[in-house]
Write a protein that holds these residues in place. Structure first.
Motif, PDB file in Angstrom:
ATOM      1  N   ILE A  81      19.762  59.434  -6.757  1.00 22.60           N
ATOM      2  CA  ILE A  81      20.882  58.496  -6.838  1.00 22.60           C
ATOM      3  C   ILE A  81      20.765  57.667  -8.113  1.00 22.60           C
ATOM      4  CG2 ILE A  81      21.896  56.430  -5.787  1.00 22.60           C
ATOM      5  CD1 ILE A  81      21.100  57.714  -3.040  1.00 22.60           C
ATOM      6  N   LYS A  82      19.587  57.125  -8.375  1.00 18.27           N
ATOM      7  CA  LYS A  82      19.391  56.295  -9.566  1.00 18.27           C
ATOM      8  C   LYS A  82      19.657  57.080 -10.850  1.00 18.27           C
ATOM      9  CE  LYS A  82      16.246  53.010 -11.707  1.00 18.27           C
ATOM     10  NZ  LYS A  82      17.308  52.125 -12.092  1.00 18.27           N
ATOM     11  N   ASP A  83      19.209  58.346 -10.874  1.00 18.85           N
ATOM     12  CA  ASP A  83      19.396  59.173 -12.061  1.00 18.85           C
ATOM     13  C   ASP A  83      20.867  59.467 -12.344  1.00 18.85           C
ATOM     14  OD1 ASP A  83      16.656  59.292 -12.440  1.00 18.85           O
ATOM     15  OD2 ASP A  83      16.451  61.322 -11.607  1.00 18.85           O
ATOM     16  N   ARG A  84      21.699  59.519 -11.310  1.00 17.51           N
ATOM     17  CA  ARG A  84      23.103  59.913 -11.472  1.00 17.51           C
ATOM     18  C   ARG A  84      24.070  58.747 -11.527  1.00 17.51           C
ATOM     19  NH1 ARG A  84      24.677  64.991 -10.690  1.00 17.51           N
ATOM     20  NH2 ARG A  84      26.197  64.196 -12.145  1.00 17.51           N
ATOM     21  N   ALA A  85      23.675  57.586 -11.002  1.00 19.97           N
ATOM     22  CA  ALA A  85      24.604  56.451 -10.888  1.00 19.97           C
ATOM     23  C   ALA A  85      24.992  55.890 -12.251  1.00 19.97           C
ATOM     24  CB  ALA A  85      23.991  55.353 -10.031  1.00 19.97           C
ATOM     25  N   ARG A  86      26.274  55.590 -12.368  1.00 15.53           N
ATOM     26  CA  ARG A  86      26.803  54.926 -13.560  1.00 15.53           C
ATOM     27  C   ARG A  86      26.984  53.428 -13.322  1.00 15.53           C
ATOM     28  NH1 ARG A  86      31.054  59.787 -13.442  1.00 15.53           N
ATOM     29  NH2 ARG A  86      30.994  59.000 -11.316  1.00 15.53           N
ATOM     30  N   ILE A  87      26.705  52.997 -12.108  1.00 15.46           N
ATOM     31  CA  ILE A  87      26.757  51.584 -11.728  1.00 15.46           C
ATOM     32  C   ILE A  87      25.352  51.025 -11.925  1.00 15.46           C
ATOM     33  CG2 ILE A  87      27.204  49.943  -9.858  1.00 15.46           C
ATOM     34  CD1 ILE A  87      29.731  51.503 -10.671  1.00 15.46           C
ATOM     35  N   ALA A  88      25.245  49.985 -12.727  1.00 15.02           N
ATOM     36  CA  ALA A  88      23.929  49.414 -13.040  1.00 15.02           C
ATOM     37  C   ALA A  88      23.381  48.629 -11.854  1.00 15.02           C
ATOM     38  CB  ALA A  88      24.037  48.506 -14.257  1.00 15.02           C
TER      39      ALA A  88
END
Length: 154
Positions: A81-88
């Motif tokens: 999830i962290k690798d793909r998320a564009r939300i900081a």
């Protein structure tokens, strides 16, 4: 060598998994703000943030199942999830209510862009269900943006 359809399908799955990661990231951020909001608007914002978090979380399973129904694997871990998320991420718990509102508004605007990207790729591969559902997802995100924007007025 993969064909054009294979490339379009891969791009669609990538869009969907990125969208799923964004939903999870925005859910966690919204819950963080729900737990840590303070000030004169506490009651109203505490409830609003919780409502928004529930809306976001409710769609995670639907989006993941759309990925699976498209014959692909979806996100499997917090790291994915962290690798793909564009939300900081937002690790601070001491932001002002106005800063929280501003971040959530801006992140929902980013989410809308991700939804529209997934809608476009769904159309390209004939994923009519995702194409149709994304209109509702967009409307929900636009409503969150509207509510949060109104709180920043005046």
């Amino acid at each position: 060598m993969p064909g054009k359809d294979d490339n379009a399908r891969k791009a669609h799955i990538d869009n969907m998994n990125a969208l799923l990661a964004d939903y999870f990231a925005l859910y966690v951020k919204t819950k963080n703000f729900h737990w840590h909001v303070a000030g004169p608007q506490f009651h109203d914002l505490h409830l609003l943030f919780d409502t928004h978090a529930q809306e976001l979380f409710a769609l995670t399973d639907i989006i993941a199942e759309r990925v699976r129904k498209n014959g692909a694997k979806t996100l499997t871990s917090l790291g994915a999830i962290k690798d793909r998320a564009r939300i900081a991420d937002e690790d601070r718990a001491d932001l002002s209510a106005q800063a929280m509102i501003r971040q959530l508004r801006d992140d929902n605007v980013k989410l809308i862009k991700g939804i529209r990207s997934a809608k476009d790729s769904a159309g390209q591969v004939g994923d009519n269900a995702t194409d149709g559902m994304s209109d509702d997802w967009t409307d929900e995100a636009e409503q969150r943006v509207w509510f949060l924007s109104q709180l920043l007025e005046g």
